[in-house]
Design an enzyme around this catalytic site. Structure first.
Site, PDB file in Angstrom:
ATOM      1  N   HIS A  59      12.085  -3.798  33.316  1.00  0.00           N
ATOM      2  CA  HIS A  59      12.541  -5.167  33.110  1.00  0.00           C
ATOM      3  C   HIS A  59      13.661  -5.255  32.086  1.00  0.00           C
ATOM      4  O   HIS A  59      14.410  -6.231  32.068  1.00  0.00           O
ATOM      5  CB  HIS A  59      11.373  -6.111  32.775  1.00  0.00           C
ATOM      6  CG  HIS A  59      10.832  -6.010  31.389  1.00  0.00           C
ATOM      7  ND1 HIS A  59       9.678  -5.312  31.074  1.00  0.00           N
ATOM      8  CD2 HIS A  59      11.256  -6.560  30.219  1.00  0.00           C
ATOM      9  CE1 HIS A  59       9.425  -5.443  29.785  1.00  0.00           C
ATOM     10  NE2 HIS A  59      10.368  -6.191  29.240  1.00  0.00           N
ATOM     11  N   ASP A  62       6.609   0.163  34.742  1.00  0.00           N
ATOM     12  CA  ASP A  62       7.719  -0.581  34.136  1.00  0.00           C
ATOM     13  C   ASP A  62       8.633   0.349  33.336  1.00  0.00           C
ATOM     14  O   ASP A  62       8.576   0.393  32.097  1.00  0.00           O
ATOM     15  CB  ASP A  62       7.154  -1.688  33.246  1.00  0.00           C
ATOM     16  CG  ASP A  62       8.184  -2.748  32.893  1.00  0.00           C
ATOM     17  OD1 ASP A  62       9.383  -2.524  33.158  1.00  0.00           O
ATOM     18  OD2 ASP A  62       7.796  -3.793  32.354  1.00  0.00           O
ATOM     19  N   SER A 119       9.908  -4.426  23.954  1.00  0.00           N
ATOM     20  CA  SER A 119       9.869  -3.911  25.322  1.00  0.00           C
ATOM     21  C   SER A 119      10.692  -2.631  25.411  1.00  0.00           C
ATOM     22  O   SER A 119      11.854  -2.604  25.006  1.00  0.00           O
ATOM     23  CB  SER A 119      10.428  -4.942  26.297  1.00  0.00           C
ATOM     24  OG  SER A 119       9.565  -6.037  26.422  1.00  0.00           O
TER      25      SER A 119
END
Length: 713
Positions: free
Chosen positions: A84, A220, A648
Site C-alpha cells: 500500500h 502487503d 507502514s
C-alpha cells in the site's frame, strides 16, 4: 465495528511507561531504554542501532516517498516496503494493457526495473538537540506570532549551517508542543525504481473489510531499488545511474520466532496526539471526525461507481480511493473507541489533578492553563466540524486545481516577456501534472456531491457556496446543474481548454472564470480567521505549551517521549497474542497461516479473490524453505509495538537486528492509539518475512531477488 472488551488503562498526563510504550529518539536509547531492551532480548549495543561515525541499523531505514517507511535489504540498494506504500507508484506505472496493480510485476533483471515519475527515499544521517539555542531567543512576553517568527529565523540559520552546501536536507522540528527542538539531517535519493509487486489480490487481500482487523492474511509488500551516480551520490534519473551501495543493509531471518520473543520496529511514525487535552478529544469525537467520516464516504461512493465501470479509471483513482477508505475507517474506529472507553472523561480527571498542582502558589505560572484550553475548545467546536467538511471538499481535485493553477497563471501574466519565457516550460509541465489521470465525469459528480454535503451540514459556509445553495435549493440535481454550467463556462474544464487559454491569455477572463471563483472562495473561507479566532489560537498555543511543560515539571523523574511527527523513532516490545479468536485457524492467536488465507477465498470477489497459482502451491504444500518448523506457511503476525500511520513498511527486527517482518496495520480494538496507548489492546499487524520470500521465490519465480539477500537460516 467490533465491541471493545477491555478498558483503557489511561494515565496520559503522568505517562507511566509500559515496557512496550513509546516512540523513542535513537540518540536517547542508551540513556532511557537500553537496559529494558536488553532484559527483553535485545542483543545489540546502542552504537549498533544508532551511530554517527559508523554504519548502523539506522542507515538501513528510509522514509519512503515522505509518507511511509522502508528498509534496505541488500547491498545493491533493494528496498522493501508495504504494497500500500508503493500503491500509487504501481498504479501510475500500470495501464489497462499492462495492469501491474492487478496482475503484479517482477523485473527479470535491473534493466527491466520501472521508474515512476516521482518517487524518493530519505536516509537519516544524524540529529542533535538545539533546544537551548532556540529557546534562549524567546520569552513569555512575546505573542505566539512573534515567538514563531523568532524561532523560524533561527531555524533557517541552523538548517543552513548543517546542509553542507546543499548536500543534505536539514529539518528542525518542535517537540513537546514547542518546549524542545531538534534538527535532523537527511540525504534524499530521487531515482527509485519498481522491482516487484504481488498482484493486488495478494498485496491488498481482504480489502476494506479486513482493514484494521485481525485475523489478517495480507501479503502487503512491494520491492523497489535505489539508484545513484557512479560515486554513490544522489542523482536524478539517468540510464547511467547504478544501484546504490548502502552503508548498511538488513540481514533477513527465516529462522522464525515464538510468542514473547523480542521485537523492535524502526520507522517514521506520522502523527500522534498523546498530550491532547480532554476538550480536543471530545471535539474530535463529536464534531471533527463525524464530518470527516461522512465526507470521506461521500467521495468514496462516487469514485467507486465510476471505477467499477472502467479499468483505466480504476487504476487512475486506485491510490486516492484507498487512502480515503483507510482514513474513513480509521476515523470511525477512533470515534467508537474513544466514546466507548470515555477517554475524554478519564483525561479530564487527570486535568483536575494537574489543576490542583497548578493552583499552588509556587506553580502559579500554570494556574490558568486549563481554563484557557477549555475555553478554546468550547468556542471552536463548530469550526472544527466546518473545517473537516470543507477540507475533504478541497481534496476533490477540481475544487483545488482552479485555485492553485489559476494563481500560478495570474502570477505568470504579471511578469515581463523575458520572465514569462523562463516560466512557461514549468507552467506547461504543471498543467500536464494537474490533469494527468483526471476523469471529468467522476470529478464533476464528486464535486457536486461534496458541495451538497458541505452546504447542508456545515455552518458559516463559504459565501459563494451559500449563494449557489440558495439558488438551487440544495438538491442533488441542482448542484449537478450548477457544476455542469460552471465547467462548461470555465477554462479549467479540461487541459486542452487551459492550453488554448494560454495561447492567448487574458487576465480578465481568468478573474471571471466560474471555477476559479468557486475554488478561490472555498480556499479563502478555509483559511479565514477572525480576530477573535486569531486571539483564541494565540492563547491556546501558549497554554498548551505551558500545560506540557507543567506536566513534565510535575513529575521530573518520568520517562517521556514526544508525539510522533514523521521523524525516525524506535519502538520495542514482543511478539504477542490477542485473546483466542475462533476465526483464526492457527494454534495461537499471534499468527495466521496460508490455510486461513485460502479459507477466506471468494472467487471473483474484489477483496477476497486469490490467484490460482497460490492455491495450487498451498494444496501441494510447496512452501520451500519458508515453512515454519511446525510445517505451516506463516502469513501475518502480531507484536505489541507502539506505532502509527507512517510506520507502514517499517521493519520488524528480532534481538539481533535481523528482519522478521514488516509492519502494515494496527488492530481496530486499539484504534484510539494515536491519543492514548493501551498496553492490553495495542497490537501491530505485520507481514511475516517468510511469507514475503515465499511469494517472491515460489509464487513469482523471482529467485534472483532471493539471491541478493543476506539470509539468516
Amino acid at each position: 465495528m467490533k465491541k471493545l472488551i477491555i478498558s483503557f488503562l489511561l494515565a496520559a498526563f503522568v505517562l507511566p511507561m509500559q515496557a512496550n510504550e513509546g516512540m523513542w529518539f535513537l540518540m536517547h536509547i542508551e540513556r532511557l531504554n537500553y537496559r529494558d531492551m536488553q532484559k527483553m532480548g535485545l542483543q545489540l549495543t546502542p552504537e549498533e542501532i544508532y551511530s554517527i561515525n559508523h554504519a548502523s541499523l539506522k542507515d538501513a531505514i528510509v522514509q519512503f516517498n515522505r509518507g511511509c517507511t522502508a528498509e534496505i535489504i541488500s547491498d545493491s540498494g533493494l528496498v522493501l516496503t508495504n504494497h500500500h506504500c508503493g500503491y500509487s507508484s504501481i498504479a501510475e506505472l500500470s495501464t489497462a494493457e499492462n495492469d501491474y496493480l492487478t496482475n503484479g510485476f517482477w523485473a527479470g533483471n535491473q534493466g527491466e526495473e520501472l521508474k515512476p515519475k516521482k518517487l524518493s527515499v530519505r536516509f537519516f544521517v544524524r540529529m542533535d538537540d538545539v533546544s537551548k539555542r532556540i529557546l534562549n531567543l524567546v520569552n513569555d512576553t512575546m505573542t505566539e506570532a512573534e515567538r514563531e517568527a523568532t524561532i523560524n529565523r533561527e531555524i533557517a540559520k541552523i538548517e543552513q549551517e548543517n546542509n553542507e552546501g546543499g548536500k543534505f536536507t536539514v529539518s528542525v522540528k518542535s517537540f513537546y508542543q514547542g518546549n524542545e527542538f531538534y534538527y535532523f539531517v537527511y540525504q534524499d535519493y530521487n531515482d527509485v525504481r519498481l522491482v516487484g509487486t504481488p498482484p493486488a489480490s495478494i498485496g491488498k487481500f481482504g480489502g476494506d473489510t479486513d482493514n484494521w482487523e485481525w485475523p489478517r492474511h495480507t501479503g502487503d509488500f512491494s520491492l523497489f531499488r535505489v539508484y545513484a551516480d557512479k560515486d554513490g551520490n544522489p542523482a536524478e534519473y539517468s540510464k547511467d545511474n547504478v544501484p546504490l551501495k548502502p552503508k548498511y543493509h538488513l540481514t533477513t531471518s527465516i529462522k522464525g520466532f515464538e510468542e514473547n520473543d523480542f521485537a523492535m520496529i524502526m520507522g517514521y511514525p506520522g502523527r500522534t496526539n498523546r498530550w491532547m487535552p480532554s476538550g480536543g478529544i471530545e471535539q474530535n469525537v463529536k464534531y471533527a471526525y463525524p464530518a470527516w467520516v461522512e465526507a470521506s464516504k461521500t467521495s468514496m461512493d462516487v469514485m467507486k461507481k465510476y471505477m467499477d465501470k472502467d479499468q483505466q479509471v480504476k487504476l487512475d483513482y486506485a491510490s486516492s480511493y484507498a487512502s480515503t477508505a483507510n482514513y474513513w475507517k480509521n476515523r470511525q474506529g477512533m470515534i467508537d473507541a474513544l466514546t466507548q472507553h470515555k477517554t475524554a472523561e478519564s483525561k479530564r480527571k487527570d486535568e483536575q489533578a494537574f489543576q490542583k498542582w497548578a493552583s499552588k502558589k509556587e506553580n502559579k505560572k500554570y494556574a490558568d492553563v486549563m481554563s484557557v484550553i477549555n475555553n478554546y475548545y468550547s468556542k471552536t467546536n463548530e469550526n472544527s466540524r466546518h473545517n473537516n467538511y470543507i477540507g475533504l471538499l478541497l481534496r476533490t481535485r477540481m475544487a483545488s486545481i482552479p485555485y492553485r493553477l489559476g494563481n500560478d497563471i495570474n502570477y505568470y501574466l504579471q511578469q515581463n516577456e523575458a520572465k514569462q519565457a523562463e516560466m512557461k516550460p514549468k507552467l506547461d509541465a504543471e498543467i500536464d501534472d494537474f490533469y494527468e489521470g483526471l476523469y471529468l465525469p467522476l470529478e464533476k459528480d464528486v464535486l457536486a456531491a461534496q458541495l451538497k454535503l458541505y452546504s447542508t451540514k456545515a455552518k458559516d459556509i463559504a459565501p459563494m457556496v451559500a449563494q449557489a445553495a440558495s439558488a438551487n435549493n440544495k438538491t442533488e440535481a441542482g448542484w449537478k446543474n450548477y457544476i455542469d454550467t460552471a465547467f462548461k463556462n470555465s477554462i479549467f474544464e479540461t487541459k486542452e481548454k487551459v492550453q488554448a487559454f494560454m495561447a492567448a491569455p487574458n487576465a480578465a477572463i481568468l478573474k471571471d472564470d466560474p471555477l476559479f471563483q468557486l475554488s478561490t472562495d472555498l480556499m479563502t473561507r478555509y483559511r479565514y480567521k477572525s480576530e477573535e479566532e486569531k486571539q483564541l489560537d494565540n492563547d491556546f498555543e501558549h497554554a498548551y505549551r505551558l500545560m506540557v511543560e507543567g506536566i513534565r515539571l510535575q513529575n521530573p523523574d518520568g520517562k517521556y517521549y514526544p508525539d510522533a511527527n514523521s521523524t525516525l523513532r524506535l519502538t520495542y516490545g514482543k511478539v504477542i497474542s490477542l485473546p483466542e479468536d475462533k476465526r483464526n485457524d492457527a494454534n495461537k492467536n499471534y499468527y495466521t497461516t496460508l490455510k486461513g488465507t485460502v479459507a477466506k477465498y471468494q472467487p471473483g470477489d474484489d477483496e477476497f479473490d486469490m490467484p490460482k497459482k497460490l492455491i495450487d502451491l498451498y494444496e501441494k504444500k510447496d512452501f520451500g524453505q519458508y515453512a515454519d518448523k511446525d510445517c505451516y506457511l506463516p502469513v501475518n503476525f502480531l507484536t505489541d509495538n507502539d506505532i502509527t500511520g507512517g510506520n507502514s513498511g517499517s521493519p520488524v527486527l528480532n534481538g539481533k537486528g535481523e528482519l522478521i517482518g514488516l509492519a502494515f496495520d494496527g488492530n481496530i480494538e486499539a484504534m484510539a492509539g494515536d491519543v492514548i496507548f493501551d498496553d492490553q489492546l495495542q497490537r501491530t499487524i505485520n507481514v511475516d518475512i517468510r511469507y514475503v520470500l515465499f511469494l517472491i521465490d515460489k509464487y513469482a519465480g523471482a529467485s534472483h531477488i532471493i539471491d541478493e539477500l543476506t539470509l539468516a537460516k
